[in-house]
Write an enzyme that holds these catalytic residues in place. Structure first.
Site, short mmCIF file in Angstrom:
data_model
loop_
_atom_site.label_atom_id
_atom_site.label_comp_id
_atom_site.label_asym_id
_atom_site.label_seq_id
_atom_site.Cartn_x
_atom_site.Cartn_y
_atom_site.Cartn_z
N THR A 35 0.87 -1.17 0.00
CA THR A 35 0.00 0.00 0.00
C THR A 35 0.90 1.22 0.00
O THR A 35 1.64 1.46 0.95
CB THR A 35 -0.92 0.01 1.23
N LYS B 139 0.63 4.81 8.45
CA LYS B 139 1.22 5.15 7.15
C LYS B 139 0.15 5.24 6.07
O LYS B 139 0.12 6.20 5.29
CB LYS B 139 2.28 4.11 6.78
N LYS C 37 -7.22 1.36 -2.80
CA LYS C 37 -6.81 0.96 -1.46
C LYS C 37 -6.96 2.12 -0.48
O LYS C 37 -7.32 1.91 0.69
CB LYS C 37 -5.36 0.47 -1.47
#
Length: 319
Positions: A122, A265, A197
């Site tokens: 990701t 993150k 995502k």
């Protein structure tokens, strides 16, 4: 058996979920970089499907299990790239992606012409586009294909895989994707997988707060938290986080299916992308701030379900 080209190598892999069977007549080799919580299980599934695997990770001890299953170890991404027809990366942060792809020993400088590189980390949509364009210049093809489903999905080969890139390349590597996941979708050009995502993580972010508060509320009301969870999981409140991570919260199981530090993150990337598009995201901002507070409590290496520790503490309630 000989193959006219790499495209033919991949096409002869016929995977059928209904029969749980892989016909492996392929000589295509796969390089896999990153053997964390999810990467290890993904490599095992590919080996079990009959593919030959080349692996690299910064800490070799993390590769011991898959090396025992027959994977070949490489000392650098460059060496792995030169030995592989398809290269999959599953690393931690965008800076790790940049190093693996663009560094001196990076795969963009050492991948064979006609090969495929697939970043399943990701990461930033803009970085996915940069990788795609650089790969195209060098005579091979890049896809961004982040996943959702956590450690359970990785183990069971049931990940949701969100793909960005060229349609022909997507179909070429589809047999590999079908070993790793169930819901596999080409969402658009380079970067579309990463944008999808981000949408996924935004939906999860606020939901995780709701799952924690639901369990805390049930306990304060004197309910059996497990019975409550089993009941509402069958109704409109149903979600993966509720059914899977809610149970872990109740069991005080904070082992990482997905690390708090990695979720932070992801949310930071999503918030940056949202702001770049002029979009407010108050739910995402709240969740990000709460998870940062959780990390400050020393929980950055716990699973995301550990958020209940922070919220229970704020509710002045013992778990």
């Amino acid at each position: 058996m000989r193959f006219a080209n790499f495209h033919d190598k991949l096409k002869v892999n016929i995977y059928t979920k209904e029969t749980d069977r892989m016909v492996t007549a392929s000589t295509a080799s796969i390089g896999f970089i990153g053997l964390g919580v999810m990467g290890n299980s993904m490599v095992k599934n590919l080996i079990n499907a009959g593919y030959s695997l080349h692996v690299y990770t910064r800490t070799k001890s993390k590769a011991e299990e898959v090396l025992e299953l027959g994977a070949d170890w490489h000392e650098s991404p460059a060496s792995l790239a030169q030995a592989s027809d398809v290269i999959i990366t599953m690393v931690g942060y965008p800076v790790d992606v940049e190093n693996v792809y663009f560094g001196d020993q990076g795969i963009l400088n050492h991948t064979k012409e006609g090969a495929y590189v697939i970043d399943m980390t990701t990461s930033k949509p803009s970085l996915a586009i940069d990788i795609y364009e650089e790969a195209k210049k060098n005579g091979f093809t890049a896809l961004d294909a982040p996943v959702s489903g956590g450690d359970i999905g990785a183990k069971n080969g049931t990940l949701a895989i969100m793909v960005g890139g060229d349609k022909e390349a997507y179909h070429d590597v589809a047999p590999i994707f079908r070993v790793l996941g169930e819901r596999i979708t080409l969402l658009g050009p380079a970067g579309a997988g990463q944008h999808t995502k981000m949408a996924n993580q935004i939906a999860i972010a606020s939901n995780m707060i709701g799952v924690c508060e639901s369990i805390i509320y049930a306990r304060k009301a004197g309910l059996d938290a497990e019975e409550m969870l089993a009941t509402i999981s069958t109704g409109a409140a149903a979600s993966f986080s509720l059914s899977n991570l809610g149970k872990r919260m109740i069991d005080k199981d904070y082992e990482p299916g997905f690390y708090v530090k990695h979720f932070i993150k992801d949310m930071e990337i999503a918030l940056e992308s949202a702001h770049n598009m002029g979009m407010p995201a108050p739910g995402l901002e709240l969740s990000l701030n709460l998870y940062k507070d959780l990390a400050d409590m020393g929980e950055e290496d716990s699973g995301t379900q550990a958020l209940i520790k922070l919220l229970a503490h704020e509710a002045e309630m013992s778990l």
